[in-house]
Write a protein that holds these residues in place. Structure first.
Motif, PDB file in Angstrom:
ATOM      1  N   UNK A 163       0.822  -1.197   0.000  1.00 18.08           N
ATOM      2  CA  UNK A 163       0.000   0.000   0.000  1.00 18.08           C
ATOM      3  C   UNK A 163       0.867   1.263   0.000  1.00 18.08           C
ATOM      4  N   UNK A 164       1.901   1.243   0.837  1.00 17.57           N
ATOM      5  CA  UNK A 164       2.780   2.403   0.957  1.00 17.57           C
ATOM      6  C   UNK A 164       3.632   2.607  -0.295  1.00 17.57           C
ATOM      7  N   UNK A 181      -4.495   2.454   3.695  1.00 19.09           N
ATOM      8  CA  UNK A 181      -4.405   1.197   4.445  1.00 19.09           C
ATOM      9  C   UNK A 181      -5.310   1.296   5.663  1.00 19.09           C
ATOM     10  N   UNK A 182      -6.104   0.224   5.908  1.00 22.91           N
ATOM     11  CA  UNK A 182      -6.958   0.212   7.091  1.00 22.91           C
ATOM     12  C   UNK A 182      -7.186  -1.226   7.544  1.00 22.91           C
ATOM     13  N   UNK A 183      -7.485  -1.364   8.823  1.00 23.64           N
ATOM     14  CA  UNK A 183      -7.769  -2.683   9.409  1.00 23.64           C
ATOM     15  C   UNK A 183      -8.977  -2.534  10.322  1.00 23.64           C
ATOM     16  N   UNK A 190      -3.069   9.374   2.740  1.00 25.67           N
ATOM     17  CA  UNK A 190      -3.156  10.485   3.685  1.00 25.67           C
ATOM     18  C   UNK A 190      -1.906  11.364   3.577  1.00 25.67           C
ATOM     19  N   UNK A 191      -2.023  12.590   4.033  1.00 26.14           N
ATOM     20  CA  UNK A 191      -0.831  13.422   4.129  1.00 26.14           C
ATOM     21  C   UNK A 191       0.079  12.827   5.193  1.00 26.14           C
ATOM     22  N   UNK A 217      -2.182   0.851  13.383  1.00 25.71           N
ATOM     23  CA  UNK A 217      -2.961   0.876  12.143  1.00 25.71           C
ATOM     24  C   UNK A 217      -3.064   2.282  11.540  1.00 25.71           C
ATOM     25  N   UNK A 218      -2.366   3.250  12.110  1.00 27.39           N
ATOM     26  CA  UNK A 218      -2.327   4.584  11.518  1.00 27.39           C
ATOM     27  C   UNK A 218      -1.242   4.618  10.459  1.00 27.39           C
TER      28      UNK A 218
END
Length: 336
Positions: free
Chosen positions: A167-168, A254-256, A239-240, A248-249
């Motif tokens: 994702x990153x 990306x999210x969980x 996100x910025x 999970x930040x």
């Protein structure tokens, strides 16, 4: 019509989710290698039901198969939901290679192809087992998950880390789904409800680990399917740059989420509900805690409910009755 690739479609959750997605007007490509970890006849029965749906296509294939790339080229896949995995904490104690093959190598192969073909959203099954030795209840996605206590849990945590790296690096929207003890009709034979029901009906002794002193969040499969369906279009965005102060930040898309029912029940009470529905007492074989297992699980659902405006709430008694009704019908069990 949007197209969803569901891996593990012959599995328990994959079967129900494929039906749900088809009923919502989506085209589903169901992939499964139909291995013999448990009763293949049960898997084939699920597949035959799915094949009767006009918007479902079944493909028998392993995630690490080289020809998997051809599937992405043949179908214009919008979403990927990866449910294919070698399941079972106890099985991982004796067959570790199965978990590395399916849960890690297969996962990397699938997310790599998803990157190459620019899918809109990559969702994948994680597990409540990633919380491992965590003693804080309820389990929150903000909790540290650095101490898995089974290889199965370690592979699921690995999936989350691999998903974040993709994702990153490549801006792939990914969502992890930490499932909590999912149950219901067409369930897996190695799961508690199936095993206890079978043992009680057949008059066999049933293994009750930790002397029955377990607490579990059991989640009815329809609640899981509704949650995953609603998350499909909840696509995370880049996100910025931000301070990373939670596991999970992330700046990445990306999210969980925990996906479970926050009604917790003692294992003994759970068994008693099965006995009551069957009208028959079971024979208990009390055992110590099984290696790799956890004594209590309960999800914090605040983030899930906030995002999808839905809370899994099927009462455990109702869910057990639905499973047993299916079991009696499927196995053609005659009343005593």
């Amino acid at each position: 019509m949007q197209t969803v690739l569901v891996t593990g479609a012959a599995g328990f959750i994959g079967f129900h989710l494929s039906k749900k997605l088809c009923s919502e007007g989506l085209k589903v490509i169901g992939l499964d290698n139909v291995n013999d970890y448990y009763d293949v006849d049960l898997k084939n029965a699920r597949i035959e039901i799915l094949k009767g749906l006009p918007s479902f296509t079944f493909i028998k294939k392993d995630l690490v198969d080289e020809s998997l790339s051809e599937l992405f080229e043949e179908f214009n896949i919008d979403y990927v939901i990866n449910l294919a995995a070698q399941a079972g904490v106890r099985h991982s104690l004796e067959h570790p290679d199965d978990y590395v093959h399916s849960n890690i190598a297969g996962f990397v192969r699938l997310i790599e192809l998803s990157k190459k073909h620019k899918v809109k959203h990559f969702l994948y099954a994680s597990s409540a087992s990633v919380y491992g030795a965590n003693k804080k209840i309820p389990f929150s996605t903000g909790d540290a998950v650095d101490h898995p206590i089974s290889l199965y849990a370690a592979t699921k945590r690995s999936n989350e880390l691999i998903a974040h790296s993709y994702s990153a690096l490549f801006d792939i929207p990914v969502t992890g789904l930490r499932f909590f003890s999912v149950y219901g009709p067409f369930g897996r034979p190695d799961m508690a409800l199936f095993k206890f029901t079978k043992a009680i009906l057949e008059g066999e002794s049933m293994d009750v680990y930790n002397h029955g002193k377990m607490k579990r969040s059991f989640t009815y499969v329809d609640d899981v399917c509704e949650s995953v369906f609603r998350l499909l279009d909840e696509v995370p965005e880049m996100q910025s740059e931000q301070e990373i102060n939670s596991p999970v930040a992330s700046f990445a898309p990306f999210q969980i989420f925990n996906v479970g029912n926050d009604e917790v029940i003692d294992l003994i009470e759970y068994i008693q509900l099965i006995e009551k529905r069957l009208g028959k007492k079971g024979k208990y074989n009390y055992l110590p805690m099984q290696l790799g297992d956890i004594s209590e699980s309960k999800p914090d659902l605040d983030e899930l409910v906030k995002r999808i405006k839905y809370r899994p709430t099927t009462p455990i008694r109702e869910g057990i009755e639905k499973f047993i009704d299916w079991y009696i019908d499927y196995y053609n069990i005659k009343p005593n």
